[in-house]
Design an enzyme around this catalytic site. Structure first.
Site, PDB file in Angstrom:
ATOM      1  NE  ARG A   1     -20.817  -6.221 -45.985  1.00 47.16           N
ATOM      2  CZ  ARG A   1     -20.054  -5.551 -46.875  1.00 47.16           C
ATOM      3  NH1 ARG A   1     -20.210  -5.733 -48.175  1.00 47.16           N
ATOM      4  NH2 ARG A   1     -19.136  -4.722 -46.440  1.00 47.16           N
TER       5      ARG A   1
ATOM      6  CB  SER B   1      -0.898   0.008   1.238  1.00 45.62           C
ATOM      7  OG  SER B   1      -1.480   1.279   1.450  1.00 45.62           O
TER       8      SER B   1
END
Length: 446
Positions: free
Chosen positions: A316, A277
């Site tokens: 498409r 930490s």
């Protein structure tokens, strides 16, 4: 488009991916996959007698990504809506004049990009599955080694009854192994895409289907019975399998993170120098658990985007196809990172059986209340047994209260009471389930 460097480069990329997986997801790798598609197309058409073999080889010779600048191609793609068109311009200019007419013959941009993404997925899933194999092996070792290690089972956030750490690990094992099966299936089923402008392959005349099969064979992809331009099941299967992997790794990571809490302390992640930490020197954070959990939070949105884009119009799509590219690559990225970190987390996991037993004993036998009630039920009935045990559970010492209750002592001796309060006598089929999980996975690995 992504930068040409690996997806793991940069301040944040290394926290979510795995370098070997991300190497297959870089712009350079995607560009090479698209060029591999163009080379395979030319060779398949030559095999079918549609274009000259020397022209096919000349095209294939120029299909090397190091010849081109992915960044420049990506910037040029803005004018056409996809990167294939500028790539074709560069490739056509690079081949000898006599071969230029044959570049990209009979195909459309979607054929190239869909097939290239299938190639990228197959290539990235190679190292991803190797990480997953390691995670599966580690979970199996934990399940086997701790088949009889008793611990507290927790339901709805509360201590519930005894179980074994082996059974918990067997649950992780089964989830990871099932995810592996689905990923292997998705990888093997990745199809080539070749349909031409509207899915008819009209430019190839009657040879279209033959060219498509040869094309898939050159790329070692599954041939599709017909083009899947707007039938997006292959991507749905891939996204689902990747999402399932994130869930399986996330389950193990979440459990490890909870078990590693200081007040629980039943496991800890391994790895010297990891988990520090910036403000609290005493802390040892479960980093791999945290980062895998972060990946699982990203997965549902990416999977949802792929599914949201899957309903596409006519032959498409306009926009839906384009929406798939980056979520698919991002899914492979975060799933690769989750698999690698889960493998490291489980391989180095430090298990603390003594602490597990301390937590199990901390409530003075209350976790065996169900076992005591089961011993009393044949004599007094289920409801009465439940009431007797509930009354004793409200006292400071559960065991002492049971021994002091004449109704309980009328049916249970002190030895029988202690046997009922022994967690090893209240594990049910836990050992059998561990064995089944191990047999299933080891049999599948065969």
């Amino acid at each position: 488009m992504r930068p040409s460097s690996s997806r793991s480069d940069g301040l944040l990329g290394g926290l979510s991916g795995a370098p070997d997986v991300d190497a297959e997801l870089s712009d350079q790798s995607l560009l090479q996959a698209m060029l591999d598609v163009e080379a395979a197309l030319a060779r398949a058409a030559a095999d079918a007698g549609i274009l000259p073999a020397p022209a096919a080889e000349a095209i294939a010779e120029r299909c090397r990504a190091e010849r081109y600048d992915p960044g420049a191609l990506g910037r040029a793609a803005d004018a056409t809506g996809n990167p294939v068109v500028p790539i074709l311009g560069e490739l056509t200019a690079a081949v000898p004049e006599e071969a230029r007419a044959w570049v990209h013959l009979g195909a459309t941009s979607q054929d190239v990009l869909d097939t290239a993404l299938a190639l990228v997925a197959v290539r990235a899933l190679g190292p991803l599955l190797r990480h997953l194999d390691t995670a599966v092996d580690a979970a199996a070792q934990l399940a086997d080694a701790h088949r009889g290690t008793v611990m507290v089972a927790r339901t709805l956030g509360q201590q519930a009854a005894p179980t074994t750490f082996g059974l918990k690990a067997a649950g992780w094992l089964t989830g990871l192994a099932e995810a592996r099966v689905r990923l292997r299936q998705a990888r093997a089923a990745q199809p080539a895409q070749l349909g031409g402008a509207v899915g008819t392959l009209a430019a190839f005349g009657p040879a279209g289907a033959d060219v498509a099969e040869r094309f898939a064979a050159h790329l070692r992809l599954t041939p599709s019975p017909l083009p899947w331009h707007t039938r997006r099941q292959p991507w749905l299967d891939l996204a689902t399998a990747l999402g399932g992997l994130l869930v399986a790794t996330g389950k193990a990571a979440l459990d490890v993170g909870l078990l590693a809490q200081n007040e629980v302390g039943e496991v800890a992640e391994g790895g010297a120098g990891r988990g520090g930490s910036s403000a609290m020197p005493h802390k040892r954070n479960p980093v791999d658990s945290i980062l895998v959990t972060a990946a699982t939070r990203r997965g549902p949105g990416l999977v949802a985007t792929v599914f949201a884009a899957a309903v596409q119009e006519h032959e498409r799509a306009a926009g839906a196809w384009h929406a798939e590219w980056e979520p698919l690559l991002d899914l492979l990225h975060v799933a690769g990172g989750a698999a690698a970190r889960c493998a490291r987390m489980l391989t180095g996991l430090q298990v603390r059986p003594e602490r597990m037993r301390e937590n199990l004993d901390a409530t003075g036998g209350l976790l065996l209340a169900e076992a005591v009630a089961a011993r009393l039920t044949p004599a007094v009935g289920r409801r009465a047994a439940h009431d007797l045990v509930t009354r004793a559970a409200a006292e400071p010492s559960f065991r002492a209260a049971l021994l002091a209750d004449p109704e309980v002592r009328a049916h249970l001796s002190e030895a029988e009471m202690d046997e009922a309060l022994d967690p090893y006598h209240w594990l049910g089929s836990a050992g059998l389930f561990v064995d089944r999980a191990l047999v299933a996975v080891r049999g599948a690995d065969g």
